[in-house]
Write a protein that holds these residues in place. Structure first.
Motif, PDB file in Angstrom:
ATOM      1  N   SER A 160       0.800  11.968 -10.028  1.00 45.82           N
ATOM      2  CA  SER A 160       0.175  12.267  -9.018  1.00 45.82           C
ATOM      3  C   SER A 160      -0.623  13.527  -9.623  1.00 45.82           C
ATOM      4  CB  SER A 160       1.424  12.378  -7.408  1.00 45.82           C
ATOM      5  OG  SER A 160       1.880  13.637  -7.675  1.00 45.82           O
ATOM      6  N   MET A 161       0.186  13.969 -10.101  1.00 46.50           N
ATOM      7  CA  MET A 161      -0.483  15.100 -10.842  1.00 46.50           C
ATOM      8  C   MET A 161      -1.721  14.896 -12.367  1.00 46.50           C
ATOM      9  SD  MET A 161       1.531  18.073 -10.945  1.00 46.50           S
ATOM     10  CE  MET A 161       2.305  19.333 -10.214  1.00 46.50           C
ATOM     11  N   TRP A 162      -1.221  13.926 -13.215  1.00 47.28           N
ATOM     12  CA  TRP A 162      -2.218  13.286 -14.467  1.00 47.28           C
ATOM     13  C   TRP A 162      -3.114  12.630 -13.796  1.00 47.28           C
ATOM     14  CZ3 TRP A 162      -2.159   7.822 -15.580  1.00 47.28           C
ATOM     15  CH2 TRP A 162      -2.635   7.346 -15.962  1.00 47.28           C
ATOM     16  N   ALA A 163      -2.604  11.763 -12.146  1.00 54.29           N
ATOM     17  CA  ALA A 163      -4.048  10.837 -12.053  1.00 54.29           C
ATOM     18  C   ALA A 163      -5.037  11.905 -11.193  1.00 54.29           C
ATOM     19  CB  ALA A 163      -3.495  10.003 -10.745  1.00 54.29           C
ATOM     20  N   TYR A 164      -4.848  13.254 -10.717  1.00 48.19           N
ATOM     21  CA  TYR A 164      -5.475  14.180 -10.564  1.00 48.19           C
ATOM     22  C   TYR A 164      -6.140  14.757 -11.142  1.00 48.19           C
ATOM     23  CZ  TYR A 164      -7.240  18.630  -7.676  1.00 48.19           C
ATOM     24  OH  TYR A 164      -7.655  19.203  -7.537  1.00 48.19           O
ATOM     25  N   VAL A 165      -5.475  15.056 -12.260  1.00 46.30           N
ATOM     26  CA  VAL A 165      -6.296  15.985 -12.944  1.00 46.30           C
ATOM     27  C   VAL A 165      -7.239  15.115 -13.916  1.00 46.30           C
ATOM     28  CG1 VAL A 165      -5.984  16.953 -15.702  1.00 46.30           C
ATOM     29  CG2 VAL A 165      -4.664  17.355 -13.607  1.00 46.30           C
ATOM     30  N   ASN A 166      -7.146  13.224 -14.061  1.00 48.91           N
ATOM     31  CA  ASN A 166      -7.611  12.651 -14.567  1.00 48.91           C
ATOM     32  C   ASN A 166      -8.985  11.759 -14.238  1.00 48.91           C
ATOM     33  OD1 ASN A 166      -6.952  13.313 -18.008  1.00 48.91           O
ATOM     34  ND2 ASN A 166      -4.779  13.197 -16.781  1.00 48.91           N
ATOM     35  N   HIS A 167      -8.275  11.556 -12.870  1.00 50.62           N
ATOM     36  CA  HIS A 167      -9.644  11.361 -11.682  1.00 50.62           C
ATOM     37  C   HIS A 167      -9.325   9.952 -11.782  1.00 50.62           C
ATOM     38  CE1 HIS A 167     -11.632  14.926 -11.389  1.00 50.62           C
ATOM     39  NE2 HIS A 167     -12.143  15.069 -13.069  1.00 50.62           N
ATOM     40  N   ILE A 168      -8.188  10.015 -11.441  1.00 48.19           N
ATOM     41  CA  ILE A 168      -7.518   8.073 -11.994  1.00 48.19           C
ATOM     42  C   ILE A 168      -7.196   8.122 -10.805  1.00 48.19           C
ATOM     43  CG2 ILE A 168      -5.676   6.802 -12.620  1.00 48.19           C
ATOM     44  CD1 ILE A 168      -6.239   8.630 -15.783  1.00 48.19           C
ATOM     45  N   PRO A 169      -7.166   6.488 -10.084  1.00 47.49           N
ATOM     46  CA  PRO A 169      -6.940   6.338  -8.617  1.00 47.49           C
ATOM     47  C   PRO A 169      -5.050   6.539  -8.335  1.00 47.49           C
ATOM     48  CG  PRO A 169      -8.318   4.548  -9.002  1.00 47.49           C
ATOM     49  CD  PRO A 169      -8.153   5.915 -10.378  1.00 47.49           C
ATOM     50  N   ASP A 199       0.396  -1.392   0.428  1.00 51.29           N
ATOM     51  CA  ASP A 199      -0.128  -0.206   0.320  1.00 51.29           C
ATOM     52  C   ASP A 199       0.930   0.895  -0.036  1.00 51.29           C
ATOM     53  OD1 ASP A 199      -2.107   1.931   0.208  1.00 51.29           O
ATOM     54  OD2 ASP A 199      -2.696   1.287   2.419  1.00 51.29           O
ATOM     55  N   PHE A 200       1.085   0.848  -1.058  1.00 54.02           N
ATOM     56  CA  PHE A 200       2.623   2.960  -1.141  1.00 54.02           C
ATOM     57  C   PHE A 200       1.956   3.857  -1.120  1.00 54.02           C
ATOM     58  CE2 PHE A 200       1.458   1.897  -5.965  1.00 54.02           C
ATOM     59  CZ  PHE A 200       1.342   2.672  -5.689  1.00 54.02           C
ATOM     60  N   VAL A 201       0.788   4.362  -1.620  1.00 49.73           N
ATOM     61  CA  VAL A 201       0.064   5.259  -1.507  1.00 49.73           C
ATOM     62  C   VAL A 201      -0.149   5.839  -0.102  1.00 49.73           C
ATOM     63  CG1 VAL A 201      -2.213   6.152  -2.436  1.00 49.73           C
ATOM     64  CG2 VAL A 201      -1.087   4.843  -3.957  1.00 49.73           C
ATOM     65  N   HIS A 202      -0.660   4.245   0.724  1.00 50.86           N
ATOM     66  CA  HIS A 202      -1.191   5.228   1.918  1.00 50.86           C
ATOM     67  C   HIS A 202       0.566   4.938   3.411  1.00 50.86           C
ATOM     68  CE1 HIS A 202      -4.771   4.841   0.564  1.00 50.86           C
ATOM     69  NE2 HIS A 202      -5.267   5.818   0.854  1.00 50.86           N
ATOM     70  N   THR A 203       0.758   4.130   3.111  1.00 49.87           N
ATOM     71  CA  THR A 203       1.866   4.064   3.878  1.00 49.87           C
ATOM     72  C   THR A 203       3.156   4.312   2.899  1.00 49.87           C
ATOM     73  OG1 THR A 203       0.959   1.687   3.984  1.00 49.87           O
ATOM     74  CG2 THR A 203       3.167   2.123   4.424  1.00 49.87           C
ATOM     75  N   PRO A 204       3.960   5.666   3.943  1.00 51.41           N
ATOM     76  CA  PRO A 204       5.143   6.267   4.135  1.00 51.41           C
ATOM     77  C   PRO A 204       6.986   5.570   4.247  1.00 51.41           C
ATOM     78  CG  PRO A 204       4.475   6.795   6.774  1.00 51.41           C
ATOM     79  CD  PRO A 204       3.539   5.461   5.881  1.00 51.41           C
ATOM     80  N   ALA A 205       7.286   5.834   3.830  1.00 45.28           N
ATOM     81  CA  ALA A 205       8.629   5.343   3.891  1.00 45.28           C
ATOM     82  C   ALA A 205       9.124   5.505   5.161  1.00 45.28           C
ATOM     83  CB  ALA A 205       9.495   5.567   2.514  1.00 45.28           C
ATOM     84  N   THR A 206      10.322   4.273   5.645  1.00 46.27           N
ATOM     85  CA  THR A 206      10.407   4.936   6.960  1.00 46.27           C
ATOM     86  C   THR A 206      10.919   6.167   7.178  1.00 46.27           C
ATOM     87  OG1 THR A 206      11.030   2.693   7.265  1.00 46.27           O
ATOM     88  CG2 THR A 206      12.164   4.377   9.392  1.00 46.27           C
ATOM     89  N   ASN A 207      10.790   7.292   8.129  1.00 48.90           N
ATOM     90  CA  ASN A 207      10.921   7.982   8.110  1.00 48.90           C
ATOM     91  C   ASN A 207      11.160   9.366   6.945  1.00 48.90           C
ATOM     92  OD1 ASN A 207      11.597   8.565  10.814  1.00 48.90           O
ATOM     93  ND2 ASN A 207      13.209   7.462  10.370  1.00 48.90           N
ATOM     94  N   GLY A 208       9.869   8.666   5.718  1.00 47.07           N
ATOM     95  CA  GLY A 208       9.800   9.811   4.702  1.00 47.07           C
ATOM     96  C   GLY A 208       8.378   9.872   4.626  1.00 47.07           C
ATOM     97  N   GLU A 209       7.088   9.233   3.555  1.00 46.61           N
ATOM     98  CA  GLU A 209       5.586  10.468   3.209  1.00 46.61           C
ATOM     99  C   GLU A 209       5.763   9.159   2.235  1.00 46.61           C
ATOM    100  OE1 GLU A 209       5.660  14.168   0.891  1.00 46.61           O
ATOM    101  OE2 GLU A 209       7.689  13.706  -0.041  1.00 46.61           O
TER     102      GLU A 209
END
Length: 175
Positions: free
Chosen positions: A147-156, A102-112
Motif C-alpha cells: 500500500s505504501m509502495w503504491a501510494y508513493v509511486n502513484h500506482i492503483p 473488489d478487495f480494494v473497497h470491500t472489507p473482510a467480514t467484520n474486518g477492513e
C-alpha cells in the motif's frame, strides 16, 4: 527522505490459512532470515528511527535491528475480521467472492478493506514526512508495504500485488 521497508520473516502457520492481525510466532528459520536482512538494513544506527508493527512477527525482527524501536498500530497487516485463522477454502463463497472481485473497497467480514489499510499507512507516511527524518526503517507486513509502495509511486491499489514480496524482503522508498 528514505524509508526502508522490511517485511517480517516467515511466520509459523500452515499454508492456505488467512491471517492478518493474528499474532503469530516465527519459523525456526528466523536466525538465517535475520542474517540476510542484517546484510542489507542498517543496524543500531543512532541517526535512523526504527518503527514496527506491534505484532510479534515484526517486533522480534525489529528489536534485533535496534532495541529502541517505536511501535505503531498503523503498521499492522490488514484486519481480516471473521476470516482470521480460517482456511481460505473454508470461507463462505458468498462473502469471499465479492471481496475477491473488489478487495480494494470491500472489507473482510467484520474486518477492513485494503483502502482502509492504505488510509492508515498513508497517514503514517505523511507523519514521517512532517518529522523530516533523513532515514527510517519500518518493519511491517506485505499489505502495508504494497500500500505504501503504491501510494508513493502513484500506482492503483489493484496493481499493488504486482510487487512480489518474499518474507524478509527489503524495499526502499524515497519520499
Amino acid at each position: 527522505m528514505e524509508v526502508i521497508l522490511v517485511r517480517h520473516t516467515a511466520p509459523k502457520i500452515a499454508k492456505g490459512i488467512c491471517y492478518g492481525q493474528t499474532d503469530l510466532d516465527l519459523c525456526n528459520s528466523f536466525p538465517e532470515e535475520l542474517q540476510a536482512i542484517r546484510n542489507i538494513v542498517p543496524i543500531n544506527d543512532p541517526s535512523i528511527v526504527y518503527y514496527t508493527s506491534p505484532l510479534k512477527r515484526c517486533v522480534l525482527l525489529a528489536q534485533e535491528l535496534n532495541p529502541k524501536v517505536i511501535f505503531d498500530n498503523r503498521l499492522k497487516e490488514l484486519n481480516f475480521g471473521d476470516w482470521e485463522l480460517k482456511n481460505w477454502n473454508d470461507i463462505d463463497k458468498k462473502v469471499l467472492d465479492p471481496w475477491m472481485e473488489d478487495f480494494v473497497h470491500t472489507p473482510a467480514t467484520n474486518g477492513e478493506s485494503y483502502i482502509d489499510l492504505q488510509k492508515r499507512t498513508v497517514n503514517f507516511l505523511e507523519e514521517l514526512r512532517e518529522k523530516k527524518q533523513k532515514t527510517s526503517v519500518v518493519v511491517t507486513h506485505a499489505g502495508v508495504i504494497r500500500s505504501m509502495w503504491a501510494y508513493v509511486n502513484h500506482i492503483p491499489l489493484e496493481k499493488s500485488f504486482d510487487l512480489k514480496l518474499s518474507y524478509g524482503a527489503v524495499i526502499k522508498l524515497t519520499i
